[in-house]
Design an enzyme around this catalytic site. Structure first.
Site, mmCIF file in Angstrom:
data_model
loop_
_atom_site.group_PDB
_atom_site.id
_atom_site.type_symbol
_atom_site.label_atom_id
_atom_site.label_comp_id
_atom_site.label_asym_id
_atom_site.label_seq_id
_atom_site.Cartn_x
_atom_site.Cartn_y
_atom_site.Cartn_z
ATOM 1 N N GLN A 149 35.313 -10.738 4.096
ATOM 2 C CA GLN A 149 34.094 -11.409 3.650
ATOM 3 C C GLN A 149 33.874 -12.693 4.441
ATOM 4 O OE1 GLN A 149 33.290 -11.456 -0.575
ATOM 5 N NE2 GLN A 149 32.319 -13.459 -0.438
ATOM 6 N N CYS A 188 39.556 -3.610 -3.588
ATOM 7 C CA CYS A 188 40.999 -3.747 -3.381
ATOM 8 C C CYS A 188 41.599 -4.698 -4.411
ATOM 9 C CB CYS A 188 41.312 -4.207 -1.955
ATOM 10 S SG CYS A 188 40.497 -5.728 -1.456
ATOM 11 N N CYS A 239 36.730 -3.565 3.435
ATOM 12 C CA CYS A 239 37.734 -4.525 3.886
ATOM 13 C C CYS A 239 38.670 -3.858 4.883
ATOM 14 C CB CYS A 239 38.482 -5.136 2.713
ATOM 15 S SG CYS A 239 39.967 -4.282 2.205
ATOM 16 N N GLU A 240 39.070 -4.634 5.869
ATOM 17 C CA GLU A 240 39.912 -4.086 6.928
ATOM 18 C C GLU A 240 41.352 -3.877 6.481
ATOM 19 O OE1 GLU A 240 41.178 -8.102 9.382
ATOM 20 O OE2 GLU A 240 39.304 -7.128 9.903
ATOM 21 N N HIS A 241 41.744 -4.440 5.351
ATOM 22 C CA HIS A 241 43.133 -4.301 4.911
ATOM 23 C C HIS A 241 43.406 -2.968 4.225
ATOM 24 C CE1 HIS A 241 43.127 -8.948 4.823
ATOM 25 N NE2 HIS A 241 43.470 -8.500 5.999
ATOM 26 N N HIS A 242 42.458 -2.498 3.413
ATOM 27 C CA HIS A 242 42.661 -1.252 2.665
ATOM 28 C C HIS A 242 41.560 -0.221 2.925
ATOM 29 C CE1 HIS A 242 44.710 -4.386 0.202
ATOM 30 N NE2 HIS A 242 45.646 -3.450 0.123
ATOM 31 N N HIS A 302 35.486 -7.091 -4.654
ATOM 32 C CA HIS A 302 36.326 -6.322 -3.750
ATOM 33 C C HIS A 302 37.107 -5.270 -4.544
ATOM 34 C CE1 HIS A 302 36.154 -9.336 -0.310
ATOM 35 N NE2 HIS A 302 35.417 -9.861 -1.276
#
Length: 196
Positions: A128, A158, A86-89, A156
């Protein structure tokens, strides 16, 4: 754009120091290089646009079963395993499966190409939801088809390993293009195929 392994090595070494560890100790000495090589592999899709991926995997065959524009034969490849980050974490998205359906338009893709497209779209910093839209866009171009459906199930880290820590939670996303979005008969046919 090529992945810069030298920069990754340097930054991973810095992260190890920032974590309070010694990057020169035996167990960590080769870690920056290992991570750089791993990132080159797991983020391979970042080197290519969706168009370039479609061109890489557009091997198709004449669909001699074509019966006209109202044809409703569906090709479905179910449960293709993938993973992404995931691009956030930069956290792992795992236990992911993709099901891809499309209605051929005079050409059919080689089945292995569908799985390769799914892999390459996932090998990026992703969401996703975007994986589904990227796969749909690539399949539309590679197969020259307008009618595409992508269903993804995933877990996920995260969400499961940090923060709310809900290990059993999974996420399902759908991306529909063309008649999969508008035609209830085709939607029902797809639903039956997915649960057969």
């Amino acid at each position: 754009m090529a992945i810069d392994k030298d920069a990754i090595r340097e930054h991973i070494r810095g992260i190890l120091i920032a974590l309070g560890d010694d990057p020169d100790r035996e167990g960590l000495r080769e870690t920056p290089d290992r991570v750089a090589r791993m990132y080159e592999e797991v983020f391979e899709g970042m080197n290519y646009t969706n168009h370039e991926i479609a061109m890489m995997f557009n091997k198709s065959f004449k669909d001699d079963l074509a019966l006209g524009s109202e044809k409703k034969d569906i090709v479905l490849v179910r449960d293709i395993p993938i993973f992404s980050f995931c691009e956030h974490h930069i956290a792992l998205m795992y236990d992911m499966t993709v099901s891809v359906a499309y209605i051929p338009n005079e050409r059919v893709l080689g089945l292995s190409k569908i799985a390769r497209i799914c892999d390459m779209a996932a090998k990026r910093l992703q969401l996703q939801e975007r994986i589904g839209s990227d796969i749909a866009e690539i399949i539309c171009e590679a197969a020259k088809a307008e009618d595409v459906a992508v269903i993804i199930h995933g877990t996920h880290s995260c969400m499961s390993a940090r923060g709310i820590k809900k290990e059993a939670a999974s996420t399902v996303t759908t991306t529909f293009r063309g008649r999969f979005e508008t035609d209830p008969a085709i939607q029902n046919q797809l639903n039956m195929m997915l649960h057969a």
